[in-house]
Design a protein around this motif. Structure first.
Motif: not given
Length: 281
Positions: A54-56, A62-63, A101-102, A257-258
């Protein structure tokens, strides 16, 4: 577009990580999904899983911009079969938590030969362990982090990463994370436009940018090629501002992701703001 963040704390539960990331204006983040210094951990609670998801969503993450880090005890190339099995079983557990966690990625240091077998044999064991993890998980991608070359650690050469990937059966579920401190410690210079371009061209030729899934952005306490893995805050180490400017304007590094792993978390928000100030995009 660049997605910069930091490896944030999940103390108190994994659902704290997105909150901690949001608090430093991170557009990406890393986390541990269990205690990184222990083999065992209690299962994730359903309520914690739902809160994390829910938080993300609420914070707009984005995952593909979330890069969890596997525990430090794992050695996928351990020459001793029982210990290696313990490592890849732990990796299966952590990968499974990520899938709960997806999430789609999990970063890991490749492994160490412990000076008991050759590098080539260790590379094969690492790939075999990754194949075991893939066979026992649904969709997670294993992201191999380059290393500084300390001790008996594998992964300090781009060729090591290439050779592991070549032996992984499902190449759609394997990738690479470049740690800038580790690369510099291993002898890959990133300080000038000329040396940065050379290093990145070598990576493209040897490994391939199609496998690049993340960056760990760290300055280095020690100079080029000393094989010492000691992270430093940005501009306080040996890499220099030009390195970070080049990274922030390299379109090959867009949409991954950096992640900062610099040593002073109290200035992460400032470091993120500084990095975006370097971008011309």
């Amino acid at each position: 577009m660049k997605y910069v963040g930091a490896h944030v704390s999940a103390s108190g539960g994994v659902s704290q990580a997105p909150i901690n990331a949001k608090n430093i204006n991170a557009r990406a983040f890393g986390l541990f999904v269990k205690n990184q210094k222990r083999w065992e951990a209690k299962p994730l609670e359903n309520s914690e899983i739902e809160k994390f998801k829910n938080e993300i969503n609420e914070f707009g993450y984005n995952v593909k911009h979330i890069l969890p880090h596997a525990g430090y005890l794992i050695n996928l190339g351990n020459p001793e079969s029982e210990k290696r099995e313990k490592s890849y079983n732990s990796m299966i557990d952590e990968a499974g938590r990520c899938e709960q966690l997806g999430l789609t990625l999990i970063n890991v240091h490749p492994g160490s030969h412990l000076k008991l077998i050759s590098e080539e044999e260790c590379l094969g064991l690492i790939a075999d362990s990754i194949n075991h993890v893939h066979a026992n998980t649904e969709s997670i991608s294993i992201v191999l982090e380059n290393t500084a070359g300390m001790g008996s650690n594998i992964g300090y050469k781009f060729e090591h990463l290439r050779d592991i990937i070549s032996l992984v059966k499902d190449k759609n579920r394997v990738g690479v994370c470049i740690d800038t401190c580790h690369a510099f410690a291993a002898g890959y210079d990133l300080r000038t436009k000329e040396t940065y371009n050379k290093t990145m061209e070598d990576f493209g030729k040897i490994v391939g940018f199609e496998y690049l899934k993340g960056i760990h952005l760290n300055d280095s306490m020690y100079d080029l090629g000393l094989k010492k893995d000691r992270h430093e805050s940005l501009l306080k180490g040996k890499l220099g501002e030009e390195c970070f400017r080049l990274i922030m304007n390299d379109k090959r590094l867009d949409d991954i992701p950096i992640i900062l792993e610099t040593i002073d978390e109290t200035i992460w928000a400032e470091e993120i703001e500084f990095l975006y100030s370097l971008s011309k995009n």
